[in-house]
Scaffold this motif. Structure first.
Motif, PDB file in Angstrom:
ATOM      1  N   PHE A  40       0.858  -1.178   0.000  1.00  0.00           N
ATOM      2  CA  PHE A  40       0.000   0.000   0.000  1.00  0.00           C
ATOM      3  C   PHE A  40       0.895   1.229   0.000  1.00  0.00           C
ATOM      4  CE2 PHE A  40      -2.703   3.193   2.036  1.00  0.00           C
ATOM      5  CZ  PHE A  40      -3.869   3.032   1.320  1.00  0.00           C
ATOM      6  N   LEU A  41       0.627   2.176  -0.883  1.00  0.00           N
ATOM      7  CA  LEU A  41       1.440   3.379  -0.997  1.00  0.00           C
ATOM      8  C   LEU A  41       0.539   4.593  -1.084  1.00  0.00           C
ATOM      9  CD1 LEU A  41       4.314   4.567  -1.509  1.00  0.00           C
ATOM     10  CD2 LEU A  41       3.831   4.289  -3.939  1.00  0.00           C
ATOM     11  N   VAL A  42       0.812   5.603  -0.279  1.00  0.00           N
ATOM     12  CA  VAL A  42       0.067   6.854  -0.315  1.00  0.00           C
ATOM     13  C   VAL A  42       1.025   7.933  -0.786  1.00  0.00           C
ATOM     14  CG1 VAL A  42      -1.171   8.571   1.046  1.00  0.00           C
ATOM     15  CG2 VAL A  42      -1.427   6.156   1.580  1.00  0.00           C
ATOM     16  N   ALA A  43       0.619   8.675  -1.817  1.00  0.00           N
ATOM     17  CA  ALA A  43       1.474   9.729  -2.355  1.00  0.00           C
ATOM     18  C   ALA A  43       0.622  10.860  -2.899  1.00  0.00           C
ATOM     19  CB  ALA A  43       2.361   9.179  -3.467  1.00  0.00           C
ATOM     20  N   THR A  44       1.191  12.050  -2.914  1.00  0.00           N
ATOM     21  CA  THR A  44       0.515  13.161  -3.564  1.00  0.00           C
ATOM     22  C   THR A  44       0.672  12.983  -5.072  1.00  0.00           C
ATOM     23  OG1 THR A  44       2.518  14.507  -3.420  1.00  0.00           O
ATOM     24  CG2 THR A  44       0.913  14.724  -1.621  1.00  0.00           C
ATOM     25  N   VAL A  45      -0.150  13.655  -5.831  1.00  0.00           N
ATOM     26  CA  VAL A  45      -0.136  13.497  -7.287  1.00  0.00           C
ATOM     27  C   VAL A  45       1.227  13.853  -7.865  1.00  0.00           C
ATOM     28  CG1 VAL A  45      -1.122  14.345  -9.448  1.00  0.00           C
ATOM     29  CG2 VAL A  45      -2.606  13.876  -7.503  1.00  0.00           C
ATOM     30  N   ASP A  46       1.848  14.907  -7.377  1.00  0.00           N
ATOM     31  CA  ASP A  46       3.148  15.300  -7.934  1.00  0.00           C
ATOM     32  C   ASP A  46       4.230  14.267  -7.635  1.00  0.00           C
ATOM     33  OD1 ASP A  46       2.993  16.109  -5.191  1.00  0.00           O
ATOM     34  OD2 ASP A  46       4.684  17.459  -5.485  1.00  0.00           O
ATOM     35  N   LYS A  47       4.211  13.667  -6.454  1.00  0.00           N
ATOM     36  CA  LYS A  47       5.193  12.632  -6.120  1.00  0.00           C
ATOM     37  C   LYS A  47       4.931  11.360  -6.930  1.00  0.00           C
ATOM     38  CE  LYS A  47       7.258  15.013  -3.003  1.00  0.00           C
ATOM     39  NZ  LYS A  47       8.179  15.989  -3.507  1.00  0.00           N
ATOM     40  N   PHE A  48       3.680  11.006  -7.104  1.00  0.00           N
ATOM     41  CA  PHE A  48       3.344   9.824  -7.896  1.00  0.00           C
ATOM     42  C   PHE A  48       3.740  10.025  -9.352  1.00  0.00           C
ATOM     43  CE2 PHE A  48       0.510   7.178 -10.438  1.00  0.00           C
ATOM     44  CZ  PHE A  48       0.808   5.944  -9.895  1.00  0.00           C
ATOM     45  N   ALA A  49       3.501  11.210  -9.888  1.00  0.00           N
ATOM     46  CA  ALA A  49       3.835  11.497 -11.281  1.00  0.00           C
ATOM     47  C   ALA A  49       5.350  11.467 -11.506  1.00  0.00           C
ATOM     48  CB  ALA A  49       3.287  12.855 -11.679  1.00  0.00           C
ATOM     49  N   ALA A  50       6.132  11.720 -10.460  1.00  0.00           N
ATOM     50  CA  ALA A  50       7.594  11.727 -10.584  1.00  0.00           C
ATOM     51  C   ALA A  50       8.197  10.321 -10.535  1.00  0.00           C
ATOM     52  CB  ALA A  50       8.199  12.578  -9.482  1.00  0.00           C
ATOM     53  N   LEU A  51       7.444   9.304 -10.121  1.00  0.00           N
ATOM     54  CA  LEU A  51       7.984   7.950  -9.966  1.00  0.00           C
ATOM     55  C   LEU A  51       8.699   7.415 -11.209  1.00  0.00           C
ATOM     56  CD1 LEU A  51       5.341   6.078  -7.794  1.00  0.00           C
ATOM     57  CD2 LEU A  51       7.660   6.731  -7.154  1.00  0.00           C
ATOM     58  N   PRO A  52       8.149   7.565 -12.410  1.00  0.00           N
ATOM     59  CA  PRO A  52       8.844   7.012 -13.580  1.00  0.00           C
ATOM     60  C   PRO A  52      10.196   7.664 -13.852  1.00  0.00           C
ATOM     61  CG  PRO A  52       6.557   7.471 -14.119  1.00  0.00           C
ATOM     62  CD  PRO A  52       6.818   8.063 -12.765  1.00  0.00           C
ATOM     63  N   TRP A  53      10.436   8.855 -13.306  1.00  0.00           N
ATOM     64  CA  TRP A  53      11.675   9.574 -13.573  1.00  0.00           C
ATOM     65  C   TRP A  53      12.755   9.293 -12.536  1.00  0.00           C
ATOM     66  CZ3 TRP A  53      11.175  10.741 -18.299  1.00  0.00           C
ATOM     67  CH2 TRP A  53       9.935  11.080 -18.804  1.00  0.00           C
ATOM     68  N   SER A  61      12.292 -15.467 -12.818  1.00  0.00           N
ATOM     69  CA  SER A  61      11.892 -16.188 -14.030  1.00  0.00           C
ATOM     70  C   SER A  61      11.101 -15.295 -14.979  1.00  0.00           C
ATOM     71  CB  SER A  61      11.082 -17.432 -13.668  1.00  0.00           C
ATOM     72  OG  SER A  61       9.926 -17.077 -12.949  1.00  0.00           O
ATOM     73  N   GLN A  62      10.357 -14.331 -14.436  1.00  0.00           N
ATOM     74  CA  GLN A  62       9.661 -13.332 -15.234  1.00  0.00           C
ATOM     75  C   GLN A  62       9.517 -12.080 -14.383  1.00  0.00           C
ATOM     76  OE1 GLN A  62       5.986 -15.197 -16.252  1.00  0.00           O
ATOM     77  NE2 GLN A  62       4.995 -14.650 -14.357  1.00  0.00           N
ATOM     78  N   PRO A  63       9.480 -10.871 -14.987  1.00  0.00           N
ATOM     79  CA  PRO A  63       9.364  -9.641 -14.208  1.00  0.00           C
ATOM     80  C   PRO A  63       8.073  -9.613 -13.396  1.00  0.00           C
ATOM     81  CG  PRO A  63       9.963  -9.151 -16.470  1.00  0.00           C
ATOM     82  CD  PRO A  63       9.623 -10.621 -16.415  1.00  0.00           C
ATOM     83  N   LEU A  64       8.107  -8.896 -12.280  1.00  0.00           N
ATOM     84  CA  LEU A  64       6.904  -8.768 -11.450  1.00  0.00           C
ATOM     85  C   LEU A  64       5.850  -7.942 -12.189  1.00  0.00           C
ATOM     86  CD1 LEU A  64       8.388  -8.080  -7.909  1.00  0.00           C
ATOM     87  CD2 LEU A  64       7.585 -10.232  -8.866  1.00  0.00           C
ATOM     88  N   ALA A  65       4.616  -8.298 -11.987  1.00  0.00           N
ATOM     89  CA  ALA A  65       3.507  -7.593 -12.656  1.00  0.00           C
ATOM     90  C   ALA A  65       3.299  -6.221 -12.024  1.00  0.00           C
ATOM     91  CB  ALA A  65       2.237  -8.414 -12.518  1.00  0.00           C
ATOM     92  N   PRO A  66       2.769  -5.258 -12.809  1.00  0.00           N
ATOM     93  CA  PRO A  66       2.474  -3.928 -12.261  1.00  0.00           C
ATOM     94  C   PRO A  66       1.262  -4.012 -11.325  1.00  0.00           C
ATOM     95  CG  PRO A  66       1.756  -4.075 -14.530  1.00  0.00           C
ATOM     96  CD  PRO A  66       2.492  -5.357 -14.226  1.00  0.00           C
ATOM     97  N   PRO A  67       0.990  -2.941 -10.583  1.00  0.00           N
ATOM     98  CA  PRO A  67      -0.182  -2.940  -9.698  1.00  0.00           C
ATOM     99  C   PRO A  67      -1.476  -3.139 -10.479  1.00  0.00           C
ATOM    100  CG  PRO A  67       1.200  -0.996  -9.325  1.00  0.00           C
ATOM    101  CD  PRO A  67       1.744  -1.700 -10.513  1.00  0.00           C
ATOM    102  N   ASP A  68      -2.433  -3.786  -9.851  1.00  0.00           N
ATOM    103  CA  ASP A  68      -3.743  -4.007 -10.476  1.00  0.00           C
ATOM    104  C   ASP A  68      -4.621  -2.765 -10.417  1.00  0.00           C
ATOM    105  OD1 ASP A  68      -3.266  -6.661 -11.144  1.00  0.00           O
ATOM    106  OD2 ASP A  68      -3.921  -7.366  -9.182  1.00  0.00           O
ATOM    107  N   LEU A  69      -4.415  -1.950  -9.393  1.00  0.00           N
ATOM    108  CA  LEU A  69      -5.288  -0.799  -9.190  1.00  0.00           C
ATOM    109  C   LEU A  69      -4.494   0.363  -8.637  1.00  0.00           C
ATOM    110  CD1 LEU A  69      -8.209   0.366  -9.011  1.00  0.00           C
ATOM    111  CD2 LEU A  69      -8.289  -0.555  -6.696  1.00  0.00           C
ATOM    112  N   ILE A  70      -4.672   1.543  -9.243  1.00  0.00           N
ATOM    113  CA  ILE A  70      -4.089   2.782  -8.746  1.00  0.00           C
ATOM    114  C   ILE A  70      -5.222   3.779  -8.636  1.00  0.00           C
ATOM    115  CG2 ILE A  70      -2.499   4.665  -9.217  1.00  0.00           C
ATOM    116  CD1 ILE A  70      -0.791   2.681 -10.790  1.00  0.00           C
ATOM    117  N   ILE A  71      -5.412   4.301  -7.442  1.00  0.00           N
ATOM    118  CA  ILE A  71      -6.512   5.258  -7.214  1.00  0.00           C
ATOM    119  C   ILE A  71      -5.933   6.617  -6.958  1.00  0.00           C
ATOM    120  CG2 ILE A  71      -8.427   5.848  -5.708  1.00  0.00           C
ATOM    121  CD1 ILE A  71      -8.740   2.862  -5.165  1.00  0.00           C
TER     122      ILE A  71
END
Length: 64
Positions: A9-22, A54-64
C-alpha cells in the motif's frame, strides 16, 4: 529502501506519484522488478544486483 521492499500500500501526492517514472529505482514499484536478493527487488536501473526472476513482477492491479 522503500523501492526494494515493494510495499503493498502506498500513499502519495499526485506530484510525487507522477515523478515515480523519472526516479530510476522507483520503477520496481510500477512492475519493473526483474531481479532480487536478500535486500529486496531490483529493476533495470540497478544493473548487476541480485539474481534474475523467471519473469518480471507484474504492475499494480489498481491505482486510485
Amino acid at each position: 529502501m522503500i523501492y526494494r521492499r515493494l510495499p503493498a500500500f502506498l500513499v502519495a501526492t499526485v506530484d510525487k506519484f507522477a515523478a515515480l517514472p523519472w526516479v530510476g529505482p522507483s520503477g520496481v514499484l510500477l512492475g519493473g522488478a526483474n531481479r532480487y536478493d536478500h535486500d529486496g527487488f531490483y529493476g533495470p536501473a540497478e544493473l548487476g544486483r541480485g539474481k534474475r526472476l523467471s519473469q518480471p513482477l507484474a504492475p499494480p492491479d489498481l491505482i486510485i
